[in-house]
Write a protein that holds these residues in place. Structure first.
Motif, PDB file in Angstrom:
ATOM      1  N   LEU A   6      17.610 -86.363  -8.502  1.00 60.43           N
ATOM      2  CA  LEU A   6      18.306 -85.689  -7.277  1.00 60.43           C
ATOM      3  C   LEU A   6      19.246 -84.738  -7.870  1.00 60.43           C
ATOM      4  CD1 LEU A   6      19.385 -85.835  -4.474  1.00 60.43           C
ATOM      5  CD2 LEU A   6      21.180 -87.535  -5.271  1.00 60.43           C
ATOM      6  N   PHE A   7      19.562 -84.971  -9.110  1.00 60.99           N
ATOM      7  CA  PHE A   7      20.461 -83.802  -9.736  1.00 60.99           C
ATOM      8  C   PHE A   7      19.585 -82.684  -9.930  1.00 60.99           C
ATOM      9  CE2 PHE A   7      21.886 -81.878 -13.782  1.00 60.99           C
ATOM     10  CZ  PHE A   7      22.909 -81.540 -13.390  1.00 60.99           C
ATOM     11  N   ILE A  10      19.191 -80.731  -6.591  1.00 57.45           N
ATOM     12  CA  ILE A  10      20.323 -79.976  -6.266  1.00 57.45           C
ATOM     13  C   ILE A  10      20.565 -78.737  -7.392  1.00 57.45           C
ATOM     14  CG2 ILE A  10      22.793 -80.138  -6.249  1.00 57.45           C
ATOM     15  CD1 ILE A  10      22.458 -83.038  -5.483  1.00 57.45           C
ATOM     16  N   VAL A  13      18.020 -76.092  -6.175  1.00 57.71           N
ATOM     17  CA  VAL A  13      18.500 -75.516  -5.107  1.00 57.71           C
ATOM     18  C   VAL A  13      19.617 -74.267  -5.569  1.00 57.71           C
ATOM     19  CG1 VAL A  13      19.712 -75.496  -2.731  1.00 57.71           C
ATOM     20  CG2 VAL A  13      17.788 -77.143  -3.337  1.00 57.71           C
ATOM     21  N   VAL A  14      20.458 -74.614  -6.176  1.00 53.08           N
ATOM     22  CA  VAL A  14      21.574 -73.930  -6.689  1.00 53.08           C
ATOM     23  C   VAL A  14      21.101 -72.492  -7.522  1.00 53.08           C
ATOM     24  CG1 VAL A  14      23.612 -73.291  -8.195  1.00 53.08           C
ATOM     25  CG2 VAL A  14      23.456 -75.444  -6.613  1.00 53.08           C
ATOM     26  N   ILE A  44      12.807 -77.789  -8.227  1.00 58.23           N
ATOM     27  CA  ILE A  44      12.811 -78.298  -6.821  1.00 58.23           C
ATOM     28  C   ILE A  44      11.198 -79.039  -6.889  1.00 58.23           C
ATOM     29  CG2 ILE A  44      12.628 -77.604  -4.342  1.00 58.23           C
ATOM     30  CD1 ILE A  44      14.575 -75.632  -4.989  1.00 58.23           C
ATOM     31  N   SER A  47      10.971 -82.443  -8.902  1.00 56.56           N
ATOM     32  CA  SER A  47      11.749 -83.481  -8.114  1.00 56.56           C
ATOM     33  C   SER A  47      11.229 -83.989  -6.983  1.00 56.56           C
ATOM     34  CB  SER A  47      13.370 -83.320  -8.135  1.00 56.56           C
ATOM     35  OG  SER A  47      13.616 -82.133  -7.117  1.00 56.56           O
TER      36      SER A  47
END
Length: 68
Positions: A6-7, A10, A13-14, A44, A47
């Motif tokens: 999950l980290f 995220i 995406v950033v 991305i 994950s």
């Protein structure tokens, strides 16, 4: 392991968003930002693949309801 994935999602995406803004606003050092964006896309995809494979593994561990 799911928290790490999950980290990574995220963070990916950033990073991809940062590269997108760098391309739109034509920042100096555009090539470096595009490399960072590519790294974001890899995070991305990795994950998402982990989540999908863990979901398939959990479904495979359930008792077979479809067997006669």
């Amino acid at each position: 392991m799911k928290r790490i994935a999950l980290f990574a999602f995220i963070l990916g995406v950033v990073l991809a968003t940062l590269a997108y803004f760098a391309e739109i606003y034509e920042w100096m050092g555009l090539q470096e930002y595009l490399t960072v964006g590519f790294t974001g896309y890899v995070l991305i995809i990795s994950s998402a693949a982990y989540y999908m494979s863990s979901l398939l593994y959990e479904w495979g561990m359930e008792p077979a309801m479809w067997e006669a």
